[in-house]
Write a protein that holds these residues in place. Structure first.
Motif, PDB file in Angstrom:
ATOM      1  N   VAL A 188       0.855  -1.181   0.000  1.00  0.00           N
ATOM      2  CA  VAL A 188       0.000   0.000   0.000  1.00  0.00           C
ATOM      3  C   VAL A 188       0.891   1.231   0.000  1.00  0.00           C
ATOM      4  N   ASP A 193      -3.453   5.596   0.144  1.00  0.00           N
ATOM      5  CA  ASP A 193      -4.811   5.123   0.359  1.00  0.00           C
ATOM      6  C   ASP A 193      -5.457   4.961  -1.016  1.00  0.00           C
ATOM      7  N   ILE A 217      -8.227   0.410   0.857  1.00  0.00           N
ATOM      8  CA  ILE A 217      -7.247   0.207   1.924  1.00  0.00           C
ATOM      9  C   ILE A 217      -6.660   1.551   2.322  1.00  0.00           C
ATOM     10  N   GLN A 218      -6.606   1.767   3.624  1.00  0.00           N
ATOM     11  CA  GLN A 218      -6.122   3.031   4.180  1.00  0.00           C
ATOM     12  C   GLN A 218      -5.003   2.760   5.171  1.00  0.00           C
ATOM     13  N   ASN A 219      -3.905   3.492   5.044  1.00  0.00           N
ATOM     14  CA  ASN A 219      -2.821   3.430   6.027  1.00  0.00           C
ATOM     15  C   ASN A 219      -3.274   4.117   7.302  1.00  0.00           C
ATOM     16  N   LEU A 273      -3.352  -1.439   8.622  1.00  0.00           N
ATOM     17  CA  LEU A 273      -4.142  -1.083   7.451  1.00  0.00           C
ATOM     18  C   LEU A 273      -5.626  -1.279   7.746  1.00  0.00           C
ATOM     19  N   SER A 309       0.010  -4.753   8.434  1.00  0.00           N
ATOM     20  CA  SER A 309       0.355  -4.620   7.016  1.00  0.00           C
ATOM     21  C   SER A 309       1.008  -5.884   6.453  1.00  0.00           C
TER      22      SER A 309
END
Length: 89
Positions: free
Chosen positions: A30, A33, A49-51, A57, A73
């Protein structure tokens, strides 16, 4: 680059069942986002998917009927990033 067909309603309204998705398969982590193709067991999933600030994640669907998940992650098998989507009207 891969071309796949979306199945299911988890990413409605952004991606509808039957939409064609162009995947950049060189992306296996990733970076930003966005929407990625991930492998869960033998299934392929298309998810947002968002950090997160703690390094984990957040995996979510655009359809609010599906609950988001938070994972480490390194636990995620990312097959590529969705770079384009199209559908037949």
């Amino acid at each position: 680059i891969l071309l796949i067909k979306a199945i299911g309603d988890s990413m409605n309204p952004t991606i509808r069942a039957g939409s064609l998705l162009l995947i950049n398969s060189s992306v296996t982590k990733v970076r930003n986002d966005g929407i990625y193709v991930i492998r869960q067991n033998s299934d392929l999933l298309v998810k947002r998917i968002q950090n997160m600030m703690d390094g984990q994640l957040k995996i979510s669907s655009d359809n609010p009927e599906y609950e988001p998940l938070v994972v480490a992650s390194e636990a995620l098998d990312i097959l590529g990033e969705v770079v384009w989507g199209g559908q037949k009207f």
